[in-house]
Design a protein around this motif. Structure first.
Motif, short mmCIF file in Angstrom:
data_model
loop_
_atom_site.label_atom_id
_atom_site.label_comp_id
_atom_site.label_asym_id
_atom_site.label_seq_id
_atom_site.Cartn_x
_atom_site.Cartn_y
_atom_site.Cartn_z
N TRP A 26 -41.75 9.91 -63.05
CA TRP A 26 -41.77 9.69 -61.61
C TRP A 26 -41.68 8.21 -61.30
N ARG A 27 -41.13 7.88 -60.13
CA ARG A 27 -41.18 6.51 -59.64
C ARG A 27 -41.46 6.54 -58.15
N PHE A 28 -42.14 5.53 -57.67
CA PHE A 28 -42.41 5.37 -56.25
C PHE A 28 -41.09 5.04 -55.56
N SER A 29 -40.81 5.73 -54.48
CA SER A 29 -39.57 5.48 -53.74
C SER A 29 -39.88 5.39 -52.25
N ASP A 30 -38.88 5.01 -51.49
CA ASP A 30 -39.07 4.92 -50.03
C ASP A 30 -39.53 6.25 -49.45
N ALA A 31 -39.13 7.35 -50.04
CA ALA A 31 -39.54 8.67 -49.55
C ALA A 31 -41.05 8.90 -49.72
N ASP A 32 -41.68 8.16 -50.62
CA ASP A 32 -43.12 8.30 -50.87
C ASP A 32 -43.98 7.49 -49.90
N ARG A 33 -43.37 6.64 -49.11
CA ARG A 33 -44.13 5.82 -48.16
C ARG A 33 -44.67 6.68 -47.02
N GLU A 34 -45.79 6.25 -46.48
CA GLU A 34 -46.33 6.90 -45.29
C GLU A 34 -45.37 6.61 -44.14
N SER A 35 -45.19 7.56 -43.26
CA SER A 35 -44.20 7.40 -42.18
C SER A 35 -44.53 6.24 -41.24
N ASP A 36 -45.80 5.90 -41.09
CA ASP A 36 -46.18 4.81 -40.19
C ASP A 36 -46.28 3.47 -40.92
N GLU A 37 -46.00 3.46 -42.22
CA GLU A 37 -46.08 2.24 -43.01
C GLU A 37 -44.74 1.52 -42.97
N GLU A 38 -44.77 0.29 -42.49
CA GLU A 38 -43.54 -0.50 -42.44
C GLU A 38 -43.47 -1.43 -43.63
#
Length: 76
Positions: A44-56
């Motif tokens: 697994w890798r952290f991706s933009d899809a894993d970000r919280e929706s309100d996190e900029e």
């Protein structure tokens, strides 16, 4: 016994993210992520899809997190 390895990289640009000095880095992010994902032990890798929706995300900082699982560790 399987063993996991987590790799975390945090980079903060000294120059603005869109500065020409950062172009080689920016132009190779997808290629490096593809190499990591193609590794036999990749999980697994952290991706933009894993970000919280309100996190900029900050344009001055990039974070990568990669998880690998190895079935057998051979010590040298």
């Amino acid at each position: 016994m399987p063993m996991s390895l987590a790799q975390v990289n945090i980079a903060r640009f000294i120059l603005p993210a869109d500065d020409p000095a950062n172009q080689d880095f920016a132009n190779n992010i997808d290629r490096v992520n593809s190499l990591a994902e193609a590794a036999p032990a990749f999980i697994w890798r952290f991706s933009d899809a894993d970000r919280e929706s309100d996190e900029e995300p900050s344009p001055a900082t990039t974070i990568t997190v990669l998880i690998y699982l190895f079935g057998r560790i051979v010590s040298c």
